[in-house]
Design a protein around this motif. Structure first.
Motif, short mmCIF file in Angstrom:
data_model
loop_
_atom_site.label_atom_id
_atom_site.label_comp_id
_atom_site.label_asym_id
_atom_site.label_seq_id
_atom_site.Cartn_x
_atom_site.Cartn_y
_atom_site.Cartn_z
N UNK A 53 -60.60 74.40 32.09
CA UNK A 53 -61.81 74.09 31.32
C UNK A 53 -62.04 72.58 31.38
N UNK A 54 -63.11 72.14 30.74
CA UNK A 54 -63.33 70.71 30.58
C UNK A 54 -63.70 69.99 31.86
N UNK A 55 -64.46 70.67 32.72
CA UNK A 55 -64.85 70.02 33.98
C UNK A 55 -66.08 69.14 33.79
N UNK A 56 -66.59 69.11 32.58
CA UNK A 56 -67.75 68.25 32.32
C UNK A 56 -69.06 68.84 32.78
N UNK A 57 -69.12 70.16 32.90
CA UNK A 57 -70.34 70.81 33.35
C UNK A 57 -71.04 71.56 32.21
N UNK A 58 -70.37 71.64 31.08
CA UNK A 58 -70.84 72.48 29.98
C UNK A 58 -72.27 72.21 29.55
N UNK A 107 -74.56 60.04 28.14
CA UNK A 107 -73.38 60.08 29.00
C UNK A 107 -72.77 61.48 29.00
N UNK A 108 -72.75 62.09 27.82
CA UNK A 108 -72.15 63.44 27.70
C UNK A 108 -72.91 64.46 28.53
N UNK A 109 -74.22 64.21 28.69
CA UNK A 109 -75.03 65.17 29.45
C UNK A 109 -74.79 65.08 30.96
N UNK A 110 -74.17 63.98 31.40
CA UNK A 110 -73.93 63.79 32.84
C UNK A 110 -72.95 64.82 33.39
N UNK A 111 -73.31 65.37 34.54
CA UNK A 111 -72.40 66.35 35.15
C UNK A 111 -71.09 65.70 35.52
N UNK A 112 -69.99 66.33 35.14
CA UNK A 112 -68.68 65.80 35.50
C UNK A 112 -68.08 64.91 34.43
#
Lengths: 141, 436
Positions: A106-111, A88-93
């Motif tokens: 920050x924290x857009x879930x793209x990292x 789930x963490x790997x999902x974009x967004x």
């Protein structure tokens, strides 16, 4: 084969102003080695994102960089809360960053997906309450 | 070598070998060797930081003497808009431009006007999708050189449009050549410059083979004489030399180029070290929501240029007044950049990897390993006494074969102390036998 150059950097917790120091240092190093600019860019983006994760989520940690004849290996780790669902963490967004951090842009879930996109090999190991370890490999040629 | 012409030069007899300049140079291009500063030509970007900080005025910018004007039949002055900020409110733009004619120029064409044309083209370019965002302004030659030597990844972000100075030179030459029927090579166009980097960009242009500018004069050399000449011009003097609107005039200060683009998706940064910080953010994809970056090497933009006279913050206030006036006059600029294709660079810029330790990457790695080793043994004070700006740069110089470990006074002291110990030991072993 052992590495030719080894560097270690401390990554501070919750201090955005210092996030990026390690990746910026590595970029200078690679420039002095004459590494192809595109590879330098990929390395510094991947490393910056990994660093930023440690700052935001990991309560601080370390980055170890090793340069070999043909590749760069970056190992970034923390002893923070860890990740419950890696897939789930790997999902974009997808992001667990609190609003205060999102408000700073920050924290857009793209990292994580950004790290993956910019590295040739990417391994993520994590368990709740046991910290997170990120292994990044980028080939020099 | 023409490849490495630089306007910024050292007057050796004035240099005392202090370390002020080496500590401020953004590309670590200066070393103090044998008691004198030396500039590493490949690294210098002509930003002029060293000119500003040298307490002995040993660094200077080479500009052209006024005598070069005599080589031309028709002479045109191209004042940078920065010039308008060098005078108080009693000096209108009309007076300043008329005053310039007193130097023997036949005509004056405002670089500010050309700046508006460049802005117009930029507006069109950032609307298209085939450019790398954020587009980085190429108006400041020191910044362009910085990108060329330190930020190869940003070369494709550069706005590949000629600078307002070049555009102005071209328009001025064409206009006069057509109107007065004078051959181009008899027309001299002279830029009145706030900085050294512009001189270099004329003598050794990066974006094309030859500059349209015939010579570059320093704003400092003009300033007092121009004040004298303006005295005889009435305050309400009106003339048709004024052609630029408020946007063009505003280009002189930080934020001016951004303003002219009429978009909130722009960022203006000034001061070379601040510029470096922003460029690092761009390289790491950290700068979002921005389509255009105006980056100027000097604090407060060109108003803070090393060849200006007035304090940049005072100049800013002066300029504000000039901008206000330009607005009042209600100049509407016609769209002259409708076809900006002929403003594009004709030569692409190449990355100059001056920082790398060796052409062979494996050898570079071995050198880096050695560099790290030496660096670990240095005190880490970055005192500069060795003549290199930081301990790490001394380590780099040693690896490159340009310096010795004992150039570090702490290392030297260690060595002297070791030698003293050895001598003491020798004294003990070879104690002369005396009869007593």
């Amino acid at each position: 084969m052992s590495s030719i150059i080894k560097k270690e950097y401390d990554i501070p917790a919750n201090d955005f102003s210092l996030a990026g120091e390690a990746s910026s240092n590595v970029r200078k190093l690679l420039t002095q080695l004459g590494v192809n600019p595109t590879i330098i860019k990929r390395t510094s983006i991947a490393m910056y994102e990994a660093e930023l994760n440690v700052v935001i989520h990991g309560n601080g940690g370390k980055a170890r960089v090793e340069i070999f004849e043909d590749k760069i290996e970056i190992f970034v780790f923390d002893e923070g809360p860890g990740i419950e669902d890696i897939e789930l963490a790997m999902k974009e967004g997808y992001s667990t960053a609190p609003d205060s951090i999102r408000e700073m842009g920050f924290g857009a879930g793209m990292g994580l997906s950004n790290i993956k996109r910019n590295s040739d090999k990417f391994v993520l190991e994590s368990e709740p309450n046991k910290g997170t370890r990120v292994y990044i490999t980028i080939y020099l040629y | 070598m023409t490849n490495y012409f630089h306007s910024v030069t050292l007057e050796e007899e004035k240099c005392r070998g202090c370390t002020n300049c080496i500590k401020h140079c953004p590309t670590e291009a200066i070393r103090v060797r044998k008691g004198k500063a030396t500039i590493i030509k490949e690294r210098c970007i002509d930003c002029g930081e060293c000119i500003r900080v040298c307490p002995y005025h040993a660094k200077k910018a080479v500009t052209d003497p006024f005598s070069v004007m005599s080589e031309y039949h028709f002479k045109i002055a191209l004042p940078a808009p920065t010039l308008y900020g060098q005078f108080g409110q009693e000096f209108s733009r009309e007076r300043i431009l008329r005053g310039l004619l007193g130097f023997g120029f036949d005509w004056v064409f405002e670089v500010a006007r050309a700046a508006e044309i460049v802005s117009d083209a930029t507006r069109q370019i950032i609307k298209t999708d085939n450019v790398k965002k954020p587009v980085i302004s190429s108006a400041c030659p020191a910044v362009v050189r910085l990108i060329q030597v330190r930020f190869p990844n940003l070369i494709k972000n550069l706005l590949k449009i000629e600078s307002p100075m070049e555009v102005a030179a071209r328009i001025a030459k064409h206009t006069i050549s057509k109107e007065k029927n004078i051959p181009s090579n008899k027309i001299g166009v002279f830029f009145i410059s706030p900085c050294a980097a512009k001189v270099t960009s004329v003598k050794a242009p990066y974006e094309k083979k030859e500059s349209f500018v015939s010579g570059v004069f320093s704003m400092k050399d003009i300033h007092i004489k121009l004040l004298e000449k303006m005295k005889n011009i009435p305050q309400d003097y009106d003339c048709d030399l004024v052609s630029s609107g408020a946007y063009g005039v505003g280009w002189a200060g930080s934020g001016g180029e951004c303003n002219a683009l009429e978009t909130s998706r722009s960022l203006a940064v000034h001061g070379i070290h601040n510029v470096i910080d922003i460029f690092e953010e761009i390289v790491e994809d950290r700068l979002n929501d921005v389509d255009f970056v105006e980056a100027l090497s000097c604090t407060e933009g060109c108003l803070g240029g090393p060849l200006t006279v007035v304090n940049p913050f005072v100049a800013r206030t002066n300029l504000k007044w000039q901008i206000g006036n330009a607005k009042k006059n209600g100049f509407s600029y016609e769209n002259t950049a409708a076809d900006y294709q002929d403003l594009l660079w004709t030569k692409d810029m190449e990355y100059k990897p001056i920082l790398k330790l060796d052409d062979n990457m494996m050898k570079a790695m071995m050198k880096m390993q050695k560099l790290e080793e030496i660096n670990d043994g240095l005190p880490g004070l970055d005192c500069g006494a060795c003549g290199s700006p930081r301990c790490r740069s001394l380590a780099e110089d040693i690896v490159r074969g340009l310096a010795f470990e004992t150039d570090c006074i702490f290392k030297l002291r260690e060595k002297v102390s070791d030698l003293a110990d050895q001598m003491k030991a020798l004294e003990h072993i070879y104690k002369p036998k005396t009869e007593d």
